[in-house]
Design a protein around this motif. Structure first.
Motif, PDB file in Angstrom:
ATOM      1  N   GLY A 223      42.204  56.845  37.455  1.00 35.52           N
ATOM      2  CA  GLY A 223      41.466  55.668  37.871  1.00 35.52           C
ATOM      3  C   GLY A 223      41.884  54.354  37.246  1.00 35.52           C
ATOM      4  N   ALA A 224      41.371  53.283  37.872  1.00 30.82           N
ATOM      5  CA  ALA A 224      41.530  51.921  37.367  1.00 30.82           C
ATOM      6  C   ALA A 224      40.216  51.181  37.563  1.00 30.82           C
ATOM      7  N   ASP A 225      39.743  50.545  36.504  1.00 30.08           N
ATOM      8  CA  ASP A 225      38.606  49.636  36.601  1.00 30.08           C
ATOM      9  C   ASP A 225      39.176  48.264  36.954  1.00 30.08           C
ATOM     10  N   VAL A 226      38.751  47.697  38.090  1.00 28.45           N
ATOM     11  CA  VAL A 226      39.366  46.452  38.584  1.00 28.45           C
ATOM     12  C   VAL A 226      38.318  45.375  38.866  1.00 28.45           C
ATOM     13  N   GLY A 227      37.332  45.254  37.985  1.00 24.37           N
ATOM     14  CA  GLY A 227      36.266  44.280  38.199  1.00 24.37           C
ATOM     15  C   GLY A 227      36.744  42.842  38.297  1.00 24.37           C
ATOM     16  N   TRP A 228      37.895  42.527  37.732  1.00 26.22           N
ATOM     17  CA  TRP A 228      38.417  41.158  37.796  1.00 26.22           C
ATOM     18  C   TRP A 228      39.190  40.873  39.089  1.00 26.22           C
ATOM     19  N   LEU A 229      39.497  41.887  39.851  1.00 29.91           N
ATOM     20  CA  LEU A 229      40.469  41.723  40.938  1.00 29.91           C
ATOM     21  C   LEU A 229      40.068  40.665  41.957  1.00 29.91           C
ATOM     22  N   SER A 230      38.831  40.671  42.421  1.00 28.99           N
ATOM     23  CA  SER A 230      38.459  39.707  43.463  1.00 28.99           C
ATOM     24  C   SER A 230      38.604  38.276  42.970  1.00 28.99           C
ATOM     25  N   GLN A 231      38.280  38.044  41.684  1.00 29.49           N
ATOM     26  CA  GLN A 231      38.434  36.687  41.151  1.00 29.49           C
ATOM     27  C   GLN A 231      39.891  36.336  40.902  1.00 29.49           C
ATOM     28  N   MET A 232      40.702  37.289  40.526  1.00 28.17           N
ATOM     29  CA  MET A 232      42.132  37.012  40.376  1.00 28.17           C
ATOM     30  C   MET A 232      42.710  36.566  41.709  1.00 28.17           C
ATOM     31  N   GLU A 233      42.332  37.260  42.759  1.00 30.97           N
ATOM     32  CA  GLU A 233      42.806  36.875  44.098  1.00 30.97           C
ATOM     33  C   GLU A 233      42.262  35.515  44.504  1.00 30.97           C
ATOM     34  N   ALA A 234      40.967  35.268  44.228  1.00 29.19           N
ATOM     35  CA  ALA A 234      40.331  34.008  44.629  1.00 29.19           C
ATOM     36  C   ALA A 234      40.948  32.806  43.922  1.00 29.19           C
ATOM     37  N   THR A 235      41.446  33.024  42.701  1.00 23.82           N
ATOM     38  CA  THR A 235      42.051  31.923  41.953  1.00 23.82           C
ATOM     39  C   THR A 235      43.555  31.828  42.175  1.00 23.82           C
ATOM     40  N   GLY A 236      44.085  32.624  43.100  1.00 27.51           N
ATOM     41  CA  GLY A 236      45.479  32.472  43.512  1.00 27.51           C
ATOM     42  C   GLY A 236      46.487  33.341  42.802  1.00 27.51           C
ATOM     43  N   TYR A 237      46.044  34.282  41.969  1.00 22.59           N
ATOM     44  CA  TYR A 237      47.002  35.170  41.305  1.00 22.59           C
ATOM     45  C   TYR A 237      47.654  36.076  42.347  1.00 22.59           C
ATOM     46  N   THR A 238      48.978  36.193  42.280  1.00 18.97           N
ATOM     47  CA  THR A 238      49.713  37.033  43.230  1.00 18.97           C
ATOM     48  C   THR A 238      50.289  38.249  42.516  1.00 18.97           C
TER      49      THR A 238
ATOM     50  N   PRO B 185      43.758  47.421  34.350  1.00 16.16           N
ATOM     51  CA  PRO B 185      45.217  47.406  34.242  1.00 16.16           C
ATOM     52  C   PRO B 185      45.829  46.176  34.901  1.00 16.16           C
ATOM     53  N   GLU B 186      45.178  45.688  35.976  1.00 18.05           N
ATOM     54  CA  GLU B 186      45.727  44.544  36.722  1.00 18.05           C
ATOM     55  C   GLU B 186      45.419  43.210  36.063  1.00 18.05           C
ATOM     56  N   GLY B 187      44.607  43.223  34.970  1.00 18.45           N
ATOM     57  CA  GLY B 187      44.129  41.974  34.360  1.00 18.45           C
ATOM     58  C   GLY B 187      45.180  41.287  33.518  1.00 18.45           C
ATOM     59  N   ALA B 188      46.214  40.796  34.161  1.00 18.16           N
ATOM     60  CA  ALA B 188      47.362  40.180  33.481  1.00 18.16           C
ATOM     61  C   ALA B 188      46.909  39.174  32.421  1.00 18.16           C
TER      62      ALA B 188
END
Length: 350
Positions: free
Chosen positions: A42-57, A321-324
């Motif tokens: 698994g991956a916990d990705v609670g930040w993902l929607s905001q990363m996308e909303a702020t333009g992270y690619t 994991p995606e939280g650069a």
């Protein structure tokens, strides 16, 4: 001639004895771990929607932009964990994770064939061993009202998910609660009240679907004494739950994983035998800059969980994991500075 033959025979016997001794001293190959096709990676990705909303690619290893969830799935991840706050702020790091955002991300993940875990913090922001703050709307509520709050909030979020076509496989009642939750009412100083709050979350979850598995989660998964103390108290106070969830972060323990991975494995097995509950590492992470260390730690944790007898070790979840770091400031992500997933995540493959 006879002396020559006798001499040759002595040499042959000596060599045979030497080989035999070497064979005895060689370590035998490790027995393969039991196959568990249902193992949650698994991956916990609670930040993902905001990363996308702020333009992270997010990018694949060939440099092409790609949906983060697909990148995770390509690396063997089959489970998404999502935290839920009650009335969160709009802060990109400490807010969001509302009911609506959680439902939207859960639908996306399920549409990719991924399994869903919901993590209730019962707070407007982070809840963890150092803070378990009540939501602002609940601050002046009596304990009886707090019990209803836990039930209603849990039922409300899970109902919204069910309406959207998502029934989570797992639900966490509280996040890292070695000291309890909804302080001070639900502190472990008054475990009887904590037990009632936990049971309200359990009851609300089972009212949505009796097959959802309820997790109770504390930190320092290598610390057997910590777990025995907490779950002995849970047993004495008749807490209802299905799975013991553990966090394991060698980084925060200021150790290398090789120093206490055996303690984690011991604790996992002890929890199963002592309480007859399945176990799951629901949070794990390591320094994103130390790729080989993170890869080795992940492989070791997966091996430890899979070594629990009778497939009662259910899975391993990497936290954000995606939280650069360039976006989050978080050191224990598993994403490279070029926007590509860390090779450490390949530990989840196969």
């Amino acid at each position: 001639m006879r002396l020559k033959l006798l001499f040759k025979l002595i040499i042959i016997l000596a060599l045979a004895g030497s080989c035999s001794a070497q064979d005895k001293n060689q370590s035998l190959p490790e027995a393969p771990l039991p196959v568990n096709d249902n193992f949650a990676k698994g991956a916990d990705v609670g930040w993902l929607s905001q990363m996308e909303a702020t333009g992270y690619t997010f990018y694949d290893t060939d440099g092409s932009p790609k949906d983060c969830l697909k990148l995770l799935k390509d690396r063997g991840i089959n489970t998404i964990r999502l935290r839920v706050f009650v009335n969160p702020s709009d802060d990109k790091l400490t807010g969001h994770c509302s009911k609506e955002e959680t439902v939207a991300m859960a639908v996306r993940a399920q549409n990719l064939g991924m399994r869903i875990m919901i993590d209730f913090h019962y707070s407007d922001s982070w809840a963890d061993p150092g803070k378990q703050n009540k939501p602002a709307a609940w601050v002046n509520h009596t304990f009886e009202e707090l019990k209803n709050d836990v039930y209603d909030h849990t039922f409300d979020v899970l109902s919204a998910l069910k309406t959207a076509g998502v029934t989570p496989e797992w639900v966490q009642i509280g996040n890292e609660i070695p000291g309890g939750m909804l302080w001070p009412d639900g502190s472990t100083d008054n475990f009887g009240q904590l037990a009632q709050l936990l049971n309200k979350g359990y009851e609300a979850t089972k009212a949505i679907d009796k097959n959802i598995q309820v997790i109770v989660h504390i930190d320092q998964g290598n610390n057997n004494a910590r777990f025995r103390w907490f779950f002995d108290q849970a047993t004495a106070n008749n807490v209802k739950y299905d799975i013991i969830g553990l966090s394991y972060y060698p980084f925060w323990l200021k150790t290398d994983y090789t120093e206490n991975i055996a303690d984690l494995e011991y604790n996992l097995k002890d929890m199963v035998s002592r309480y007859d509950k399945d176990v799951m590492v629901v949070e794990v992470g390591e320094d994103y800059q130390k790729v080989q260390t993170t890869y080795g730690m992940l492989k070791a944790v997966i091996k430890a969980v899979k070594s629990v007898p009778n497939n009662r070790g259910l899975g391993v979840v990497y936290w954000e994991p995606e939280g650069a770091k360039s976006w989050s400031g978080y050191q224990l992500n598993a994403w490279q500075d070029n926007g590509q997933p860390s090779p450490a995540l390949d530990a989840f493959k196969n």
